[in-house]
Motif scaffolding. Structure first.
Motif, mmCIF file in Angstrom:
data_model
loop_
_atom_site.group_PDB
_atom_site.id
_atom_site.type_symbol
_atom_site.label_atom_id
_atom_site.label_comp_id
_atom_site.label_asym_id
_atom_site.label_seq_id
_atom_site.Cartn_x
_atom_site.Cartn_y
_atom_site.Cartn_z
ATOM 1 N N THR A 44 -14.270 8.259 -4.688
ATOM 2 C CA THR A 44 -14.311 9.446 -5.549
ATOM 3 C C THR A 44 -12.998 9.598 -6.309
ATOM 4 O O THR A 44 -12.962 10.214 -7.365
ATOM 5 N N ALA A 53 -4.873 0.198 3.407
ATOM 6 C CA ALA A 53 -3.992 0.249 4.574
ATOM 7 C C ALA A 53 -4.806 0.037 5.849
ATOM 8 O O ALA A 53 -4.421 -0.744 6.720
ATOM 9 N N GLY A 54 -5.937 0.715 5.950
ATOM 10 C CA GLY A 54 -6.796 0.557 7.125
ATOM 11 C C GLY A 54 -7.330 -0.859 7.253
ATOM 12 O O GLY A 54 -7.394 -1.424 8.357
ATOM 13 N N SER A 101 3.086 5.789 -1.004
ATOM 14 C CA SER A 101 4.243 5.886 -0.107
ATOM 15 C C SER A 101 3.936 5.255 1.248
ATOM 16 O O SER A 101 4.829 4.724 1.908
ATOM 17 N N MET A 102 2.666 5.308 1.652
ATOM 18 C CA MET A 102 2.277 4.699 2.937
ATOM 19 C C MET A 102 2.501 3.187 2.894
ATOM 20 O O MET A 102 2.999 2.592 3.851
ATOM 21 N N ASN A 136 1.224 9.455 -4.475
ATOM 22 C CA ASN A 136 1.685 9.862 -3.139
ATOM 23 C C ASN A 136 1.188 8.906 -2.053
ATOM 24 O O ASN A 136 1.918 8.586 -1.118
ATOM 25 N N MET A 137 -0.071 8.457 -2.187
ATOM 26 C CA MET A 137 -0.618 7.569 -1.153
ATOM 27 C C MET A 137 0.116 6.227 -1.113
ATOM 28 O O MET A 137 0.177 5.571 -0.070
ATOM 29 N N LEU A 162 -9.835 7.779 5.000
ATOM 30 C CA LEU A 162 -10.037 6.495 4.321
ATOM 31 C C LEU A 162 -9.292 5.356 5.007
ATOM 32 O O LEU A 162 -9.748 4.209 4.979
ATOM 33 N N THR A 163 -8.163 5.655 5.672
ATOM 34 C CA THR A 163 -7.521 4.636 6.505
ATOM 35 C C THR A 163 -8.486 4.249 7.621
ATOM 36 O O THR A 163 -8.659 3.073 7.935
ATOM 37 N N GLU A 183 -7.974 7.202 -2.497
ATOM 38 C CA GLU A 183 -8.759 6.824 -1.313
ATOM 39 C C GLU A 183 -8.657 5.316 -1.076
ATOM 40 O O GLU A 183 -8.592 4.862 0.070
ATOM 41 N N LEU A 236 -10.282 0.515 8.285
ATOM 42 C CA LEU A 236 -10.165 -0.079 9.616
ATOM 43 C C LEU A 236 -11.548 -0.305 10.245
ATOM 44 O O LEU A 236 -11.816 -1.356 10.841
ATOM 45 N N ALA A 256 -5.465 4.190 0.713
ATOM 46 C CA ALA A 256 -5.556 4.427 2.159
ATOM 47 C C ALA A 256 -6.524 3.436 2.812
ATOM 48 O O ALA A 256 -6.260 2.930 3.910
ATOM 49 N N GLN A 257 -7.627 3.159 2.131
ATOM 50 C CA GLN A 257 -8.594 2.195 2.678
ATOM 51 C C GLN A 257 -7.959 0.821 2.841
ATOM 52 O O GLN A 257 -8.189 0.133 3.854
ATOM 53 N N GLU A 260 6.351 2.552 2.835
ATOM 54 C CA GLU A 260 7.047 2.901 4.067
ATOM 55 C C GLU A 260 6.667 1.985 5.229
ATOM 56 O O GLU A 260 7.485 1.704 6.105
ATOM 57 N N CYS A 261 5.412 1.550 5.241
ATOM 58 C CA CYS A 261 4.954 0.673 6.331
ATOM 59 C C CYS A 261 5.004 -0.808 5.935
ATOM 60 O O CYS A 261 4.690 -1.661 6.752
ATOM 61 N N ARG A 262 5.363 -1.091 4.696
ATOM 62 C CA ARG A 262 5.316 -2.453 4.148
ATOM 63 C C ARG A 262 3.948 -3.081 4.387
ATOM 64 O O ARG A 262 3.814 -4.186 4.943
ATOM 65 N N ILE A 263 2.937 -2.354 3.956
ATOM 66 C CA ILE A 263 1.574 -2.870 4.021
ATOM 67 C C ILE A 263 1.249 -3.484 2.656
ATOM 68 O O ILE A 263 1.529 -2.873 1.629
#
Lengths: 176, 196
Positions: free
Chosen positions: A54, A64-65, A90-91, A87-88, B59-60, A58, B64, A61-62, A94-97
């Motif tokens: 959407t 990263a998962g 930053s994950m 902003n996302m 979404l993380t 998103e 996963l 973040a996906q 910060e995590c070096r993903i």
């Protein structure tokens, strides 16, 4: 890849083949005309999970998962969607993903729709401010090799990398 | 609008009950109090804590869950964090990940910024939003009886499932897990995949 292309060749076929070679298993996107052929190829491929979002953040973040779970993915977004991601991102930093993003430009080469121009002109500065490495490409034949290089930088050197695909290639927005 | 029932559940006790018999679940927590709640139960290599990226917990969890279809993935996050990424419920519902469970610690407050009211304080119903997105299994929990029914849903009902647990806004001691991003990532991947 990258030379002696037939008349019907489109960069998306080589990039899709590259995704297979790289073992890309998740693709996340908000639809965009400049990426439509690539999205269609991914959707038709049962070995790649295509996820319609959407909003583009998103997808960050996906990804990263996906990486936490041992898979590689790619975020496909129009330049307008980059603004939704800041902003996302930053994950990832910060995590070096690793993050591999393909960004199709609007508001740039020959744009006829003025409301696309502000975010289009902010896209690369915004990505760079968010510490995303940018590879800009403005020739269709060079898209596959650029994506390949970006993928190595992302997945082998654990970086967030965006391949910014010029509007010169897609021809989007050429009519008002 | 959500019905106005009395909120009595203590979030630390709720999360402790949920995680007491966690088996091999993979846990993603949203920033703020849900991360402290999980840490208070006990740090675990199968925990990935979001210390930022507000709106990204669900979404993380989806990325996963798609990558690890044989493992149960549980996302515990707050109402404010869920509201920021609420469109993600639509994205998850379309993907139908059978191994993904989402649990909200809904204190109706933005806890990290001074306990300001969130939308849920004013009747916004997160379980109804999940239902509207297409979740087949969703509920709002107000008491221990309902919690006892919801915990097996989080662990074993076909996903995606969504449980909104109404918890009090009583202050809790801050229990901080590790917060170095690369360390959390490496620990999680090494434990899950056998390599970083």
């Amino acid at each position: 890849m990258g030379n002696k292309k037939s008349k019907n060749w489109h960069w998306s076929q080589d990039v899709h083949a590259l995704f297979k070679k790289l073992g890309i298993e998740q693709v996340a996107y908000v639809p965009d005309g400049g990426l439509a052929k690539l999205i269609n190829r991914c959707q038709a491929d049962a070995s790649i999970r295509s996820v319609v979002l959407t909003t583009e953040e998103e997808g960050v973040a996906q990804m990263a998962g996906a990486w936490l779970g041992g898979q590689k993915g790619v975020l496909l977004t129009q330049s307008g969607g980059v603004g939704n991601c800041i902003n996302m991102l930053s994950m990832m930093q910060e995590c070096r993903i690793p993050l591999l993003a393909l960004v199709s430009m609007r508001g740039e080469w020959g744009e006829c729709f003025p409301w696309q121009v502000p975010m289009g002109q902010s896209t690369i500065p915004a990505l760079e401010a968010a510490k995303v490495i940018v590879h800009h490409v403005d020739q269709a034949e060079k898209v596959p090799e650029t994506v390949h290089a970006a993928a190595r930088l992302a997945f082998d050197s654990y970086r967030a990398v965006a391949v910014v695909i010029s509007q010169r290639i897609s021809g989007s927005g050429s009519r008002g | 609008m959500a019905s106005r029932r009395k909120i009595t559940l203590d979030r630390r006790k709720v999360v402790e009950k949920i995680l007491k018999d966690r088996g091999d679940i993979l846990l993603v927590t949203g920033l703020g109090a849900p991360t402290w709640d999980a840490a208070a139960v006990g740090d675990h290599p199968n925990n990935f804590y979001l210390w930022g990226g507000m709106g990204g917990a669900v979404l993380t969890g989806l990325g996963l869950a798609l990558a690890q279809p044989k493992r149960r993935v549980l996302v515990i996050t707050g109402d404010g964090e869920m509201l920021m990424g609420v469109g993600g419920l639509a994205t998850v519902a379309v993907q139908k990940p059978s191994n993904l469970a989402i649990c909200i610690m809904d204190n109706q407050r933005y806890g990290e910024t001074g306990m300001q009211e969130t939308h849920t304080e004013h009747g916004v119903d997160l379980a109804a939003m999940a239902a509207g997105a297409g979740f087949q299994k969703y509920s709002t929990v107000y008491n221990n009886r309902e919690l006892a029914e919801a915990i097996p849903v989080l662990y074993s009902e076909q996903g995606p499932v969504f449980v909104d647990v109404k918890v009090t806004d009583a202050p809790q001691p801050m229990t901080l897990p590790p917060r170095d991003g690369p360390m959390l990532k490496h620990r999680f991947r090494e434990n899950l995949l056998g390599h970083v």
